[in-house]
Structures are given as C-alpha cells and as structure tokens.
Design a protein around this motif. Structure first.
Motif, mmCIF file in Angstrom:
data_model
loop_
_atom_site.group_PDB
_atom_site.id
_atom_site.type_symbol
_atom_site.label_atom_id
_atom_site.label_comp_id
_atom_site.label_asym_id
_atom_site.label_seq_id
_atom_site.Cartn_x
_atom_site.Cartn_y
_atom_site.Cartn_z
ATOM 1 N N TYR A 83 0.839 -1.201 0.000
ATOM 2 C CA TYR A 83 0.000 0.000 0.000
ATOM 3 C C TYR A 83 0.875 1.253 0.000
ATOM 4 O O TYR A 83 0.565 2.238 -0.690
ATOM 5 C CB TYR A 83 -0.922 -0.024 1.220
ATOM 6 N N THR A 257 -14.603 3.009 4.432
ATOM 7 C CA THR A 257 -13.316 2.718 3.809
ATOM 8 C C THR A 257 -12.220 2.512 4.848
ATOM 9 O O THR A 257 -12.290 3.051 5.951
ATOM 10 C CB THR A 257 -12.903 3.867 2.869
ATOM 11 N N ARG A 258 -11.206 1.715 4.470
ATOM 12 C CA ARG A 258 -9.979 1.587 5.260
ATOM 13 C C ARG A 258 -8.842 2.420 4.653
ATOM 14 O O ARG A 258 -7.727 2.415 5.161
ATOM 15 C CB ARG A 258 -9.521 0.128 5.311
ATOM 16 N N ALA A 259 -9.116 3.120 3.562
ATOM 17 C CA ALA A 259 -8.054 3.744 2.781
ATOM 18 C C ALA A 259 -7.234 4.754 3.562
ATOM 19 O O ALA A 259 -6.046 4.940 3.290
ATOM 20 C CB ALA A 259 -8.648 4.415 1.539
ATOM 21 N N ARG A 264 -12.033 0.676 9.311
ATOM 22 C CA ARG A 264 -13.186 1.130 8.552
ATOM 23 C C ARG A 264 -13.799 2.385 9.178
ATOM 24 O O ARG A 264 -14.039 2.454 10.381
ATOM 25 C CB ARG A 264 -14.229 0.027 8.442
ATOM 26 N N ARG A 274 -12.154 6.420 -3.601
ATOM 27 C CA ARG A 274 -12.526 5.547 -4.714
ATOM 28 C C ARG A 274 -11.317 4.848 -5.327
ATOM 29 O O ARG A 274 -11.406 3.691 -5.745
ATOM 30 C CB ARG A 274 -13.279 6.361 -5.770
ATOM 31 N N GLN A 275 -10.181 5.524 -5.367
ATOM 32 C CA GLN A 275 -8.988 4.938 -5.979
ATOM 33 C C GLN A 275 -8.360 3.837 -5.130
ATOM 34 O O GLN A 275 -7.810 2.869 -5.666
ATOM 35 C CB GLN A 275 -7.947 6.032 -6.215
ATOM 36 N N HIS A 276 -8.436 3.978 -3.809
ATOM 37 C CA HIS A 276 -7.624 3.105 -2.953
ATOM 38 C C HIS A 276 -8.416 2.172 -2.036
ATOM 39 O O HIS A 276 -7.822 1.283 -1.428
ATOM 40 C CB HIS A 276 -6.692 3.967 -2.093
ATOM 41 N N ASP A 277 -9.712 2.361 -1.928
ATOM 42 C CA ASP A 277 -10.462 1.571 -0.952
ATOM 43 C C ASP A 277 -10.359 0.071 -1.197
ATOM 44 O O ASP A 277 -10.186 -0.707 -0.267
ATOM 45 C CB ASP A 277 -11.931 1.995 -0.946
ATOM 46 N N SER A 278 -10.440 -0.332 -2.451
ATOM 47 C CA SER A 278 -10.498 -1.772 -2.735
ATOM 48 C C SER A 278 -9.209 -2.499 -2.388
ATOM 49 O O SER A 278 -9.204 -3.731 -2.223
ATOM 50 C CB SER A 278 -10.827 -1.998 -4.222
ATOM 51 N N VAL A 279 -8.090 -1.772 -2.258
ATOM 52 C CA VAL A 279 -6.811 -2.420 -1.968
ATOM 53 C C VAL A 279 -6.245 -2.027 -0.610
ATOM 54 O O VAL A 279 -5.184 -2.527 -0.212
ATOM 55 C CB VAL A 279 -5.769 -2.107 -3.062
ATOM 56 N N SER A 282 -6.128 -3.817 6.116
ATOM 57 C CA SER A 282 -6.530 -3.624 7.506
ATOM 58 C C SER A 282 -5.262 -3.489 8.342
ATOM 59 O O SER A 282 -4.354 -4.302 8.228
ATOM 60 C CB SER A 282 -7.357 -4.824 7.980
#
Length: 349
Positions: A83, A257-259, A264, A274-279, A282
């Motif tokens: 990350y 989000t955890r970004a 969360r 939106r750019q980083h939440d999916s990756v 935790s």
C-alpha cells in the motif's frame, strides 16, 4: 443518580477525534443541557489534561471523555508495504514522504491513568470492550463507564463487564466504526432493537442522527438518548476545517473505507477513497501513520479530493448554527415528532 437522568435534553455530542471535538464544543453541548464528549483519541496525554481543564473552566455540567482501546490484532506487513508503494507517487507529487507505518496503543495506559487520577463523570470506549479491571477502577472513582458496540452480542458482553450504559452504533455513523474490526454492518434501528432485547443497560443510539424526527425514532425504539456527531460539524464551536464543513454541507454520498487509517470509517466519498479503498489493508494505526503526511498536505492545500472528510450518511441535514441551538432545536423537534406519532396513533382502529 446516572448522568443520563440529569440531562435536560437527550442529546449527546459524539467524540470526534482529529480536530472537530473541541473543549468549546463539549462545554457548549453540556451547558445547553445535553452531554458533550471530549475525544481523547489521537492526542497525547498532556493535551488531554489541558483539554479537560478547559472544559471545566467553561462549564460545571457533566461531560464525558472517549478513549481508543489498543487494537489487539496483528497486521499484514507485506500488504502495508504494498500500500505504501501505491501511495508513494501521490505523496511525492505533494512534496512529502509517507509516514512510518508503526503500531502503538495511542498512549491508552497513560490516558486511563490520568482519568483515574482526575475523574470525569463519564468515560466511554471504542474499538472493543475495556477489561474488567478498568471498568471497576473507573466506577470506584465515581466515573460511569460506557461501551460502544456495533453488534448485539457485544452489548451482552459489555453488560457482563458491569458498564453503566451501552452506545449502540449503526453503520450509518460517520467516522470510525466503534466496535471490533470485523463487525457486521447493522443499521441502527435493527441493531437497537436486537440489543434492547438482550441488554438491560441504558442504550445510547448513534449513527445517522442529525435532526429531531430521527432522534424521536430511536427514543421510540428503546434508546435513552441519541448521540449526534455530524450534526455538530458545522457549528462554530467545532474544530472542523472550512473544507470539511463544505463537504458536510454538500449532497455528496458517503462510503465506508480503510483507505485512510486501516480501520473502517465513513466519510464523504472522494477520489482518494474511490482509488484506494479496494486495496487498502486492515491495519490500525499503521495505515494511519503511513498516510498522515499525505493527508496533512491535502488539508494544507484544501484538496477535498484527497483529504479524509468524516461524515454520517445524513450529513446534508447538518446546519451551520451554534451547538446550543442544535441541542435545543433537535430536542424540541424530537418531542414534536413523538407528539405527532401519538396523535396519529389515536386514529388507529
């Protein structure tokens, strides 16, 4: 006599860490007949002691302090390194480096010791449940202990520890989820009803509550009081930045989000989320420390496309008025809403 029974209005100001929760806001809410909460998370113990003194200088009414419990879980170091590699170019564009993704306990033992040495009316906990020794020690000093839960069985466990009240936080709430890391996303009303069925402690409802009718709904559903956070973000006493206030006033959607921190949390959706939440991995507070320089630069530049903008789902209902006015008017509107329900119910078969 419990602190809840002394309130003139069933309105509690949520502890909003990171700046919005100021001594001025805490004191204004308490002086107006609600209950203000000072956020002790993400500050050092010296700052906590100073803030306590300022609240007491501003009001003699009861108030509370919220503590972050240390996260007992491990982290995936490889995922956090990946990350960091993803975020590094974005930080470089702003002329900053990323922070060191270190762990830590947010000085929890020192803060707890300070509150035992200089007791306050209420101490609440998030990110899990306190141990029995902490609950006992605080209550022996005349401090009420409140636990925050995001699932029904946690409320039962909290009651077994001897807490005085349970804050029931639905997924609609802004900011960090107050329960354990992988809790289910219960909406507030189902969670409140499920918790009321199994927990005999007073319940404080939290999550998406900004106006009187929403407060009336949770009071009718079994809550003793309502905890509002987003409703106070536009108040002059709050420490919210102009950028944050503008986001709260907008109609933009929110997302969990955890970004930003590795835990969360709900905020107004923007490009960074939106750019980083999916990756985003935790790992709290490791990700928090990693992103801090980048987010500080975004706040410096007033860049709402990157900065974290915590807010609950009903944020467009928040108004730019003094905190005392929020307390009085939300309480009055809740009473009016309940009276309307009573009048309507009189016509039912």
């Amino acid at each position: 006599m419990s602190v809840l029974s002394t309130l003139r209005h069933p309105i509690i100001a949520a502890p909003m860490a990171g700046g919005p929760s100021t001594p001025a806001l805490v004191a204004a809410v308490s002086a107006a007949g609600g209950l203000g909460f000072l956020a002790a998370g993400m500050i050092d113990t010296g700052r906590l002691v100073t803030d306590l003194g300022e609240v007491r200088a501003r009001t003699d009414r009861p108030f509370g302090v919220n503590l972050f419990l240390p996260d007992p879980g491990g982290v995936d170091d490889a995922a956090i390194r990946a990350y960091a590699e993803r975020l590094a170019p974005q930080a470089a564009q702003r002329g900053v480096g990323l922070g060191e993704p270190v762990g830590g306990d947010d000085a929890y033992p020192e803060k707890l010791a300070a509150l035992l040495a200089d007791p306050v009316p209420v101490v609440s906990f998030v990110f899990g449940l306190p141990d029995r020794a902490a609950v006992t020690a605080l209550r022996e000093r005349g401090t009420e202990v409140w636990a925050t839960v995001t699932r029904p069985d946690a409320a039962t466990a909290a009651a077994d520890l001897g807490v005085d009240a349970v804050v029931v936080q639905g997924t609609e709430a802004g900011g960090h989820r107050g329960g354990l890391p992988d809790d289910d996303d219960y909406g507030l009303l189902p969670l409140l009803r499920l918790t009321a069925a199994r927990c005999d402690r007073p319940l404080v409802a939290a999550g998406g509550l900004v106006d009187g009718p929403s407060v009336a709904a949770v009071l009718a559903a079994g809550a003793a009081a309502a905890q509002l956070g987003t409703a106070f973000l536009r108040c002059p006493e709050a420490g919210s930045s102009p950028m944050h206030r503008a986001a709260v006033a907008s109609a933009a959607p929110t997302a969990l989000t955890r970004a930003y921190t590795g835990k969360r949390a709900r905020g107004v959706a923007n490009d960074f989320l939106r750019q980083h939440d999916s990756v985003a991995p935790s790992g709290y507070p490791q990700v928090l420390h990693l992103t801090r320089p980048l987010l500080a630069a975004a706040r410096r530049d007033a860049d709402a496309s990157v900065a974290n903008l915590w807010a609950g789902q009903a944020h467009p209902l928040a108004r730019e008025v003094p905190a005392a006015q929020v307390v009085a008017e939300v309480s009055a509107d809740a009473r009016a809403a309940l009276a309307t329900v009573v009048e309507r119910s009189s016509r039912w078969g």
